[in-house]
Design a protein around this motif. Structure first.
Motif, PDB file in Angstrom:
ATOM      1  N   GLU A   5       0.842  -1.190   0.000  1.00 28.86           N
ATOM      2  CA  GLU A   5       0.000   0.000   0.000  1.00 28.86           C
ATOM      3  C   GLU A   5       0.876   1.238   0.000  1.00 28.86           C
ATOM      4  O   GLU A   5       1.978   1.233   0.562  1.00 28.86           O
ATOM      5  CB  GLU A   5      -0.914   0.014   1.229  1.00 28.86           C
ATOM      6  CG  GLU A   5      -1.970  -1.075   1.206  1.00 28.86           C
ATOM      7  CD  GLU A   5      -2.917  -0.998   2.391  1.00 28.86           C
ATOM      8  OE1 GLU A   5      -4.070  -1.482   2.276  1.00 28.86           O
ATOM      9  OE2 GLU A   5      -2.494  -0.455   3.441  1.00 28.86           O
ATOM     10  N   VAL A  37      -4.963   9.582  -0.405  1.00 24.69           N
ATOM     11  CA  VAL A  37      -5.759   8.359  -0.593  1.00 24.69           C
ATOM     12  C   VAL A  37      -4.821   7.145  -0.577  1.00 24.69           C
ATOM     13  O   VAL A  37      -3.761   7.154  -1.197  1.00 24.69           O
ATOM     14  CB  VAL A  37      -6.541   8.398  -1.921  1.00 24.69           C
ATOM     15  CG1 VAL A  37      -7.260   7.069  -2.158  1.00 24.69           C
ATOM     16  CG2 VAL A  37      -7.526   9.554  -1.914  1.00 24.69           C
ATOM     17  N   TYR A  91      -3.654   3.689  -1.779  1.00 25.17           N
ATOM     18  CA  TYR A  91      -3.754   2.823  -2.960  1.00 25.17           C
ATOM     19  C   TYR A  91      -3.051   1.499  -2.664  1.00 25.17           C
ATOM     20  O   TYR A  91      -2.162   1.416  -1.810  1.00 25.17           O
ATOM     21  CB  TYR A  91      -3.100   3.482  -4.172  1.00 25.17           C
ATOM     22  CG  TYR A  91      -3.893   4.640  -4.735  1.00 25.17           C
ATOM     23  CD1 TYR A  91      -4.717   4.472  -5.847  1.00 25.17           C
ATOM     24  CD2 TYR A  91      -3.821   5.901  -4.150  1.00 25.17           C
ATOM     25  CE1 TYR A  91      -5.444   5.540  -6.363  1.00 25.17           C
ATOM     26  CE2 TYR A  91      -4.544   6.973  -4.659  1.00 25.17           C
ATOM     27  CZ  TYR A  91      -5.355   6.775  -5.755  1.00 25.17           C
ATOM     28  OH  TYR A  91      -6.083   7.839  -6.267  1.00 25.17           O
ATOM     29  N   SER A 123      -5.169  -0.553  -7.348  1.00 25.56           N
ATOM     30  CA  SER A 123      -6.561  -0.347  -6.963  1.00 25.56           C
ATOM     31  C   SER A 123      -6.674   0.641  -5.802  1.00 25.56           C
ATOM     32  O   SER A 123      -5.701   0.931  -5.100  1.00 25.56           O
ATOM     33  CB  SER A 123      -7.201  -1.676  -6.561  1.00 25.56           C
ATOM     34  OG  SER A 123      -6.550  -2.223  -5.428  1.00 25.56           O
ATOM     35  N   ASN A 124      -7.895   1.151  -5.626  1.00 27.11           N
ATOM     36  CA  ASN A 124      -8.244   1.924  -4.440  1.00 27.11           C
ATOM     37  C   ASN A 124      -9.526   1.311  -3.870  1.00 27.11           C
ATOM     38  O   ASN A 124      -9.905   0.201  -4.254  1.00 27.11           O
ATOM     39  CB  ASN A 124      -8.399   3.415  -4.757  1.00 27.11           C
ATOM     40  CG  ASN A 124      -9.427   3.678  -5.848  1.00 27.11           C
ATOM     41  OD1 ASN A 124     -10.298   2.834  -6.101  1.00 27.11           O
ATOM     42  ND2 ASN A 124      -9.337   4.820  -6.501  1.00 27.11           N
ATOM     43  N   LYS A 125     -10.210   2.002  -2.997  1.00 30.10           N
ATOM     44  CA  LYS A 125     -11.409   1.445  -2.381  1.00 30.10           C
ATOM     45  C   LYS A 125     -12.516   1.149  -3.388  1.00 30.10           C
ATOM     46  O   LYS A 125     -13.376   0.294  -3.161  1.00 30.10           O
ATOM     47  CB  LYS A 125     -11.924   2.394  -1.299  1.00 30.10           C
ATOM     48  CG  LYS A 125     -11.050   2.446  -0.064  1.00 30.10           C
ATOM     49  CD  LYS A 125     -11.661   3.343   1.005  1.00 30.10           C
ATOM     50  CE  LYS A 125     -10.798   3.363   2.258  1.00 30.10           C
ATOM     51  NZ  LYS A 125     -11.389   4.233   3.314  1.00 30.10           N
TER      52      LYS A 125
END
Length: 525
Positions: free
Chosen positions: A42, A65, A67, A174-176
């Motif tokens: 992450e 953010v 990731y 990816s993210n959430k």
């Protein structure tokens, strides 16, 4: 008198620096492995940035953010493991022939591998060398076994890893909200506006301070599968920015200014002297661990460190005997006398790394002699690295008790049955043991490496020690008390001694000239 002496030395060194020719217009770029992850990682960019896959796909990274990058390994890497016995300069044909003939007469079929940077590629002096090997394996464990076998025959070897084909697989970003992009072969390139924080970076494997921490990197970060069959994170950064991160990681951030400057010059020289020789064909030139130099990225104290060392920017030490950058190595605490490079590692003697006394009042000692080294350890003289109040001074002298349980662990590592005798065969000029024979109930084994001896006895601070062994009625050793000196291999600059000398008013030029006698100061850029 002291001030006048120091001032004259300073004027002399400044003169040397100014007449030196600048080889670079600016600080060169460096690729350094800063983290490895088994399957996923992450990261956060505090002020945002962009991601790239090759020259086609790209997108924004939003500020703050979290990731995630996950990997699916498809093909493992291919490597070969060479057992090397010597290293010579590229142009030293006669020495190459002599060493090859020596081992051929012993029944070995020798082979060579050339590594290093060509001058026209980097602008650096030619640092290319040739490694001479006597064996090669596809499996590292088999190479380690053969290495141990050769050691018992008094043949000192080291393992050179030849990278053939990197591991490969698919990486997904990816993210959430879900997957944003996938990368195959090229991996991901992350470019931030003001730094990328990698989460849970593992560091110091094999050491008592092993752990995980979040680390911030200001350079571009390239993420892809590597030769260790996991995900590599490589930072592309300028050398001077790297040095700012290395200095507080390798020496105290509270060290006197001159000690930080000495550390910066030494670290810069060690990095450049090994350019193209470490981690060959791996996608990076150095790692951020003890194997190369410890580097923790950008830290809160980095701005202050940069201010303290900026006067040394581009300055390195050159060898007096050839047009090569000096590999200005260093260790935590020499224990009162630094080591000779050829005794600690495999290689030709370096005239600047033959060991110097760190005693404030010099005396003639023979620390290769058992009686003299015992007197030296138990009745320590006043040395720069033993002065209280400086980081590492507590390692100047130490003791360690090895109880029965710990001794049984030593016997497991030695793998020779119950140990009956430990005989010291050779000590370095610093008193460090680099050849030791252990006799057991099942076998006899000789250890011919300083680091291996330290690891055998349970990660000792150094191999400069004397021992009191306790035996049972059968004559088998059951426990021991060790008394030792120093922390680390002892070659080159003593970091504790450098801090102490700086605290007494010596400038970095004087400190480096003490630990690397007759080396030349040169400004590269």
């Amino acid at each position: 008198m002291f001030k006048l002496h120091t001032r004259l030395l300073l004027v002399f060194f400044i003169y040397i620096l100014f007449i030196s020719q600048n080889l670079f217009a600016k600080s060169p770029k460096i690729n350094i492995l800063v983290a490895q992850y088994e399957k996923s990682l992450e990261f956060v960019m505090p002020e945002g940035g962009i991601w790239n896959v090759g020259n086609i796909n790209h997108g924004d990274i939003l500020p703050g953010v979290v990731y995630k990058i996950e990997g699916q390994l498809n093909e493992p890497s291919q490597q070969k493991f060479h057992l090397m016995v010597a290293t010579v300069d590229l142009i030293d044909d006669s020495k190459l022939m002599d060493i090859s003939e020596k081992y051929q007469k012993l029944g070995f079929r020798t082979h060579t591998i050339c590594v290093g940077e060509t001058p026209n590629k980097s602008g650096l002096p030619d640092n290319r060398v040739i490694h001479i090997g006597i064996d090669c394996f596809d499996d590292k464990e088999k190479a380690e076994e053969k290495k141990s076998e050769y050691a018992s025959k008094q043949i000192k070897t080291w393992i050179y890893i030849e990278n053939i084909i990197s591991s490969s697989g698919v990486l997904s970003l990816s993210n959430k909200k879900g997957i944003i992009a996938k990368a195959n072969k090229t991996g991901f390139s992350l470019k931030s506006k003001n730094g990328t924080t990698l989460k849970k970076v593992e560091h110091s494997k094999g050491y008592s301070w092993h752990g995980f921490e979040d680390r911030l990197y200001n350079g571009n970060v390239i993420i892809n599968f590597g030769f260790d069959n996991c995900i590599d994170c490589v930072e592309n950064t300028e050398l001077e920015d790297l040095i700012v991160g290395v200095v507080p990681s390798e020496i105290s951030s509270k060290a006197p200014k001159a000690a930080m400057e000495a550390q910066a010059v030494a670290a810069r020289g060690e990095i450049l002297s090994k350019k193209g020789q470490r981690h060959v064909n791996s996608g990076y030139e150095y790692c951020a661990e003890q194997h190369c130099q410890v580097y923790k990225g950008y830290q809160k104290i980095s701005a202050k460190i940069k201010e303290n060392i900026e006067e040394t920017s581009g300055i390195i030490l050159m060898r007096k005997d050839k047009n090569k950058i000096l590999d200005a190595v260093y260790s935590s605490n020499c224990g009162g006398h630094s080591s000779a490079n050829q005794n600690i590692w495999i290689g030709e003697p370096n005239p600047h790394l033959q060991g110097v006394s760190d005693e404030k009042i010099k005396s003639k000692r023979n620390l290769t002699n058992e009686k003299e080294v015992a007197e030296y350890i138990l009745h320590a003289p006043v040395s720069w690295c033993g002065i209280e109040g400086y980081e590492g001074a507590s390692k100047y002298r130490w003791s360690k008790t090895i109880d029965e349980k710990a001794w049984s662990e030593i016997e497991k590592r030695a793998d020779i049955g119950k140990i009956k005798d430990c005989k010291i065969l050779k000590r370095d000029v610093s008193g460090r043991i680099f050849e030791m024979k252990l006799t057991g109930t099942k076998a006899t084994k000789t250890f011919i490496n300083e680091l291996e001896i330290r690891q055998l006895f349970g990660s000792l601070r150094s191999s400069c020690f004397i021992a009191e062994y306790k035996k049972n009625k059968q004559g088998l050793i059951t426990s021991a008390i060790l008394h030792g000196a120093g922390f680390g291999h002892g070659v080159g600059m003593c970091q504790t001694g450098a801090q102490s000398m700086a605290g007494f008013g010596y400038q970095y030029q004087y400190i480096l000239s003490h630990y690397f006698p007759n080396a030349r100061f040169v400004k590269l850029y």
